[in-house]
Enzyme design. Structure first.
Site, mmCIF file in Angstrom:
data_model
loop_
_atom_site.group_PDB
_atom_site.id
_atom_site.type_symbol
_atom_site.label_atom_id
_atom_site.label_comp_id
_atom_site.label_asym_id
_atom_site.label_seq_id
_atom_site.Cartn_x
_atom_site.Cartn_y
_atom_site.Cartn_z
ATOM 1 N N TYR A 1 30.384 7.290 -167.244
ATOM 2 C CA TYR A 1 30.282 8.724 -166.947
ATOM 3 C C TYR A 1 31.687 9.317 -166.951
ATOM 4 O O TYR A 1 32.508 8.987 -166.101
ATOM 5 C CB TYR A 1 29.599 8.903 -165.595
ATOM 6 C CG TYR A 1 29.395 10.326 -165.130
ATOM 7 C CD1 TYR A 1 29.537 11.417 -165.975
ATOM 8 C CD2 TYR A 1 29.031 10.569 -163.809
ATOM 9 C CE1 TYR A 1 29.339 12.709 -165.527
ATOM 10 C CE2 TYR A 1 28.825 11.856 -163.347
ATOM 11 C CZ TYR A 1 28.983 12.928 -164.203
ATOM 12 O OH TYR A 1 28.792 14.207 -163.743
ATOM 13 N N ILE B 1 21.689 14.557 -170.085
ATOM 14 C CA ILE B 1 21.520 14.332 -168.643
ATOM 15 C C ILE B 1 21.798 15.681 -167.995
ATOM 16 O O ILE B 1 22.934 16.152 -167.983
ATOM 17 C CB ILE B 1 22.441 13.217 -168.126
ATOM 18 C CG1 ILE B 1 22.117 11.907 -168.865
ATOM 19 C CG2 ILE B 1 22.265 13.031 -166.622
ATOM 20 C CD1 ILE B 1 23.017 10.733 -168.507
ATOM 21 N N LYS C 1 27.759 9.057 -170.613
ATOM 22 C CA LYS C 1 27.444 10.447 -170.300
ATOM 23 C C LYS C 1 28.751 11.211 -170.460
ATOM 24 O O LYS C 1 29.666 11.083 -169.651
ATOM 25 C CB LYS C 1 26.903 10.593 -168.878
ATOM 26 C CG LYS C 1 26.642 12.050 -168.489
ATOM 27 C CD LYS C 1 26.239 12.189 -167.028
ATOM 28 C CE LYS C 1 26.076 13.657 -166.657
ATOM 29 N NZ LYS C 1 25.752 13.841 -165.220
ATOM 30 N N THR D 1 26.165 13.122 -159.331
ATOM 31 C CA THR D 1 26.962 14.228 -158.812
ATOM 32 C C THR D 1 26.077 15.341 -158.270
ATOM 33 O O THR D 1 26.311 15.868 -157.174
ATOM 34 C CB THR D 1 27.863 14.801 -159.919
ATOM 35 O OG1 THR D 1 28.686 13.759 -160.438
ATOM 36 C CG2 THR D 1 28.739 15.913 -159.390
ATOM 37 N N ARG E 1 36.192 16.604 -162.492
ATOM 38 C CA ARG E 1 35.964 16.174 -161.107
ATOM 39 C C ARG E 1 36.835 14.989 -160.700
ATOM 40 O O ARG E 1 37.271 14.903 -159.563
ATOM 41 C CB ARG E 1 34.489 15.803 -160.900
ATOM 42 C CG ARG E 1 33.553 16.996 -160.861
ATOM 43 C CD ARG E 1 32.141 16.553 -160.541
ATOM 44 N NE ARG E 1 31.209 17.659 -160.452
ATOM 45 C CZ ARG E 1 30.926 18.331 -159.337
ATOM 46 N NH1 ARG E 1 31.506 17.985 -158.206
ATOM 47 N NH2 ARG E 1 30.049 19.323 -159.358
ATOM 48 N N TYR F 1 40.098 10.153 -157.497
ATOM 49 C CA TYR F 1 41.161 10.309 -156.514
ATOM 50 C C TYR F 1 42.274 9.289 -156.694
ATOM 51 O O TYR F 1 43.356 9.632 -157.145
ATOM 52 C CB TYR F 1 40.654 10.295 -155.064
ATOM 53 C CG TYR F 1 41.767 10.673 -154.104
ATOM 54 C CD1 TYR F 1 42.228 11.985 -154.045
ATOM 55 C CD2 TYR F 1 42.399 9.715 -153.313
ATOM 56 C CE1 TYR F 1 43.286 12.336 -153.220
ATOM 57 C CE2 TYR F 1 43.448 10.054 -152.487
ATOM 58 C CZ TYR F 1 43.897 11.361 -152.434
ATOM 59 O OH TYR F 1 44.947 11.702 -151.638
#
Length: 297
Positions: free
Chosen positions: A137, A207, A165, A48, A142, A111
């Site tokens: 992740y 991370i 993550k 990202t 997001r 999305y």
């Protein structure tokens, strides 16, 4: 028990772009060298923070190739390979394996999203098609989609799904997942400001976005914890909290690129639709950099 891909601090690298829009590989190499000099344990390319959403497929695979070749085994390389299309993700996974990356970082489909059953099928399919360990992740702010602890438990049973993550900020989910999965699913903090609490619960490291700017203290935060120096880890977590917060005054990676540029560290331009920081947040960011004696002007 699954051996973690890495223990300690991994920097989620920015991608420097030239004003022409091309990737600035010379600057990227200097960024990598600086991270290695200050002792990070791993690097994440095409995540990202690296503006992966605006990379073409050709750019994506070339950037992974370049990072792996330049690092040349000096630390672990996590290749961001996620997509909202399973077949696109598969292509990126297979290429990362061919490039010599050490692990895959796979964000949840965004999305179009999917169901929890869809997540299981998506990740098991990808894990069946690669030999590399996979780090899931979770960043629902997001993607609009979060794993449940039950889904984590199912996926933890796959031998190549190594860990998570976790960037949801949901400590209830974290604790429940650890209770369900135990040593079959490693966890890394995806939020700099939550690193020490997650380490205390059993996370294997961080991370980091912030380590693009200050790699040494972010590496030391995890290293001090693992050698048993909790007081130093606590001091680093708390003392660097204002900087961690400032680097998220606006959407990542806008502030980290602005901060690096202010310090004379090449960061390149942002790719639209990302845009330069607004005046108010930028002023606050610069004040924070001065407070940390990072910026003298």
């Amino acid at each position: 028990m699954k051996t973690p891909v890495f223990t300690g601090t991994c920097t989620a690298l920015i991608t420097p772009f030239l004003p022409s829009g091309a990737i600035d590989y010379e600057t990227f190499a200097r960024q990598i060298d600086r991270q290695l000099e200050f002792g990070v344990d791993a690097l994440c390319v095409c995540g990202t923070t690296g503006e992966s959403a605006t990379l073409t497929t050709e750019e994506h695979v070339k950037l992974v190739d370049y990072c792996v070749a330049h690092v040349a085994g000096q630390c672990k390389i996590l290749a961001g390979s996620g997509s909202n299309s399973t077949e696109t993700a598969l292509y990126l996974c297979q290429h990362a394996q061919e490039s010599g990356a050490d692990a895959l970082l796979l964000v949840t489909p965004y999305y179009n999203k999917t169901t929890q059953s869809g997540l299981v099928h998506h990740y098991e399919y990808l894990a069946d098609q690669t030999d590399l360990p996979i780090i899931l992740y979770n960043v629902p702010s997001r993607t609009g989609l979060s794993f449940t602890a039950e889904t984590y438990q199912i996926l933890s049973q796959h031998p190549r799904i190594n860990g998570i993550k976790e960037a949801s900020g949901n400590f209830s989910l974290l604790v429940e997942t650890m209770a369900y999965c135990g040593d079959e699913l490693n966890i890394w903090s995806g939020n700099d400001d939550q690193t020490l609490p997650m380490l205390a619960l059993g996370a294997k490291g961080l991370i980091s976005v912030v380590s693009n700017l200050v790699p040494e203290p972010m590496a030391e935060l995890t290293h001090s914890f693992f050698r048993g120096d909790w007081e130093e880890a606590k001091e680093l977590q708390l003392s660097y909290l204002p900087l961690m917060q400032a680097l998220f005054f606006q959407v990542n990676p806008i502030p980290i690129k602005a901060a690096m540029a202010a310090l004379g560290l090449d960061s390149g331009v942002l790719r639209p639709p990302l845009w330069k920081m607004d005046k108010g947040p930028r002023r606050e960011l610069m004040e924070t950099l001065r407070a940390f004696d990072l910026l003298s002007e």
